[in-house]
Design a protein around this motif. Sequence first.
Motif, PDB file in Angstrom:
ATOM      1  N   ARG A  19       1.051  -1.301  -0.014  1.00  0.00           N
ATOM      2  CA  ARG A  19       0.027  -0.103   0.150  1.00  0.00           C
ATOM      3  C   ARG A  19       0.983   1.297  -0.024  1.00  0.00           C
ATOM      4  NH1 ARG A  19      -4.680   1.666   4.652  1.00  0.00           N
ATOM      5  NH2 ARG A  19      -5.256   3.303   3.504  1.00  0.00           N
ATOM      6  N   ALA A  20       1.853   1.083   0.920  1.00  0.00           N
ATOM      7  CA  ALA A  20       2.837   2.329   0.708  1.00  0.00           C
ATOM      8  C   ALA A  20       3.435   2.573  -0.345  1.00  0.00           C
ATOM      9  CB  ALA A  20       3.738   2.176   1.866  1.00  0.00           C
ATOM     10  N   ALA A  21       3.716   1.347  -1.203  1.00  0.00           N
ATOM     11  CA  ALA A  21       4.644   1.704  -2.392  1.00  0.00           C
ATOM     12  C   ALA A  21       3.598   2.178  -3.668  1.00  0.00           C
ATOM     13  CB  ALA A  21       5.074   0.165  -2.754  1.00  0.00           C
ATOM     14  N   ARG A  22       2.381   1.704  -3.417  1.00  0.00           N
ATOM     15  CA  ARG A  22       1.380   2.381  -4.458  1.00  0.00           C
ATOM     16  C   ARG A  22       1.088   3.833  -4.209  1.00  0.00           C
ATOM     17  NH1 ARG A  22      -2.528  -2.885  -4.170  1.00  0.00           N
ATOM     18  NH2 ARG A  22      -1.370  -3.981  -5.746  1.00  0.00           N
ATOM     19  N   ILE A  23       1.042   4.148  -2.804  1.00  0.00           N
ATOM     20  CA  ILE A  23       1.031   5.722  -2.615  1.00  0.00           C
ATOM     21  C   ILE A  23       1.887   6.464  -3.301  1.00  0.00           C
ATOM     22  CG2 ILE A  23       0.688   7.493  -0.715  1.00  0.00           C
ATOM     23  CD1 ILE A  23      -0.925   5.258   0.622  1.00  0.00           C
ATOM     24  N   GLY A  24       3.340   5.873  -2.701  1.00  0.00           N
ATOM     25  CA  GLY A  24       4.464   6.656  -3.055  1.00  0.00           C
ATOM     26  C   GLY A  24       4.599   6.758  -4.848  1.00  0.00           C
ATOM     27  N   ALA A  25       4.207   5.477  -5.332  1.00  0.00           N
ATOM     28  CA  ALA A  25       4.232   5.701  -6.992  1.00  0.00           C
ATOM     29  C   ALA A  25       3.559   6.459  -7.473  1.00  0.00           C
ATOM     30  CB  ALA A  25       4.239   4.083  -7.457  1.00  0.00           C
ATOM     31  N   GLU A  26       2.482   6.949  -7.092  1.00  0.00           N
ATOM     32  CA  GLU A  26       1.670   8.097  -7.688  1.00  0.00           C
ATOM     33  C   GLU A  26       2.137   9.344  -8.168  1.00  0.00           C
ATOM     34  OE1 GLU A  26      -2.076   8.413  -5.160  1.00  0.00           O
ATOM     35  OE2 GLU A  26      -2.542   6.360  -5.494  1.00  0.00           O
ATOM     36  N   SER A  27       2.973   9.593  -7.030  1.00  0.00           N
ATOM     37  CA  SER A  27       4.001  10.990  -6.922  1.00  0.00           C
ATOM     38  C   SER A  27       5.325  10.932  -7.437  1.00  0.00           C
ATOM     39  CB  SER A  27       3.886  11.666  -5.851  1.00  0.00           C
ATOM     40  OG  SER A  27       4.524  11.104  -4.797  1.00  0.00           O
ATOM     41  N   TYR A  28       5.808   9.675  -7.856  1.00  0.00           N
ATOM     42  CA  TYR A  28       7.171   9.515  -8.436  1.00  0.00           C
ATOM     43  C   TYR A  28       7.354   9.857  -9.607  1.00  0.00           C
ATOM     44  CZ  TYR A  28      11.748   7.447  -8.674  1.00  0.00           C
ATOM     45  OH  TYR A  28      13.177   7.187  -8.845  1.00  0.00           O
ATOM     46  N   HIS A  29       8.366  10.689  -9.952  1.00  0.00           N
ATOM     47  CA  HIS A  29       8.684  10.936 -11.538  1.00  0.00           C
ATOM     48  C   HIS A  29       9.903  10.413 -11.742  1.00  0.00           C
ATOM     49  CE1 HIS A  29       4.970  13.157 -11.936  1.00  0.00           C
ATOM     50  NE2 HIS A  29       5.296  13.829 -10.767  1.00  0.00           N
ATOM     51  N   ARG A  30      10.302   9.362 -12.346  1.00  0.00           N
ATOM     52  CA  ARG A  30      11.595   8.841 -12.355  1.00  0.00           C
ATOM     53  C   ARG A  30      12.594   9.605 -13.224  1.00  0.00           C
ATOM     54  NH1 ARG A  30      12.841   4.741 -16.406  1.00  0.00           N
ATOM     55  NH2 ARG A  30      14.127   3.529 -14.945  1.00  0.00           N
ATOM     56  N   GLU A  31      11.952  10.328 -14.165  1.00  0.00           N
ATOM     57  CA  GLU A  31      13.079  10.988 -15.157  1.00  0.00           C
ATOM     58  C   GLU A  31      13.584  12.197 -14.535  1.00  0.00           C
ATOM     59  OE1 GLU A  31       9.781  10.293 -16.002  1.00  0.00           O
ATOM     60  OE2 GLU A  31      10.432   8.648 -17.466  1.00  0.00           O
ATOM     61  N   ALA A  32      12.704  12.568 -13.370  1.00  0.00           N
ATOM     62  CA  ALA A  32      13.316  13.889 -12.687  1.00  0.00           C
ATOM     63  C   ALA A  32      14.077  13.456 -11.381  1.00  0.00           C
ATOM     64  CB  ALA A  32      12.021  14.614 -12.148  1.00  0.00           C
ATOM     65  N   ARG A  33      13.910  12.312 -11.008  1.00  0.00           N
ATOM     66  CA  ARG A  33      14.522  11.744  -9.719  1.00  0.00           C
ATOM     67  C   ARG A  33      15.842  11.106  -9.902  1.00  0.00           C
ATOM     68  NH1 ARG A  33      10.927  14.825  -7.562  1.00  0.00           N
ATOM     69  NH2 ARG A  33       9.387  13.927  -6.313  1.00  0.00           N
ATOM     70  N   LEU A  34      15.858  10.107 -10.818  1.00  0.00           N
ATOM     71  CA  LEU A  34      16.775   9.214 -11.011  1.00  0.00           C
ATOM     72  C   LEU A  34      18.296   9.915 -11.435  1.00  0.00           C
ATOM     73  CD1 LEU A  34      15.536   5.777 -12.546  1.00  0.00           C
ATOM     74  CD2 LEU A  34      16.406   6.503 -10.375  1.00  0.00           C
ATOM     75  N   PRO A  35      18.185  10.625 -12.355  1.00  0.00           N
ATOM     76  CA  PRO A  35      19.609  11.391 -12.779  1.00  0.00           C
ATOM     77  C   PRO A  35      20.147  12.143 -11.584  1.00  0.00           C
ATOM     78  CG  PRO A  35      18.144  11.917 -14.449  1.00  0.00           C
ATOM     79  CD  PRO A  35      17.200  11.288 -13.399  1.00  0.00           C
TER      80      PRO A  35
END
Length: 52
Positions: A19-35
């Motif tokens: 449940r926590a992973a699904r909630i966090g995935a809603e606002s995660y933008h890998r193109e902005a965060r991973l680099p």
Amino acid sequence: MQDLLTQISALRRPRILIRAARIGAESYHREARLPRLLGYGNVPRLGPSLVA
């Protein structure tokens, strides 16, 4: 050797963690965060980044 989707579907995790992973995935933008986290400009594709 199992393919990636079979390995993922075989994982067993507590419901609260899923449940926590699904909630966090809603606002995660890998193109902005991973680099920023990995220190380079090209973001790896999803499959290779999961296997590594």
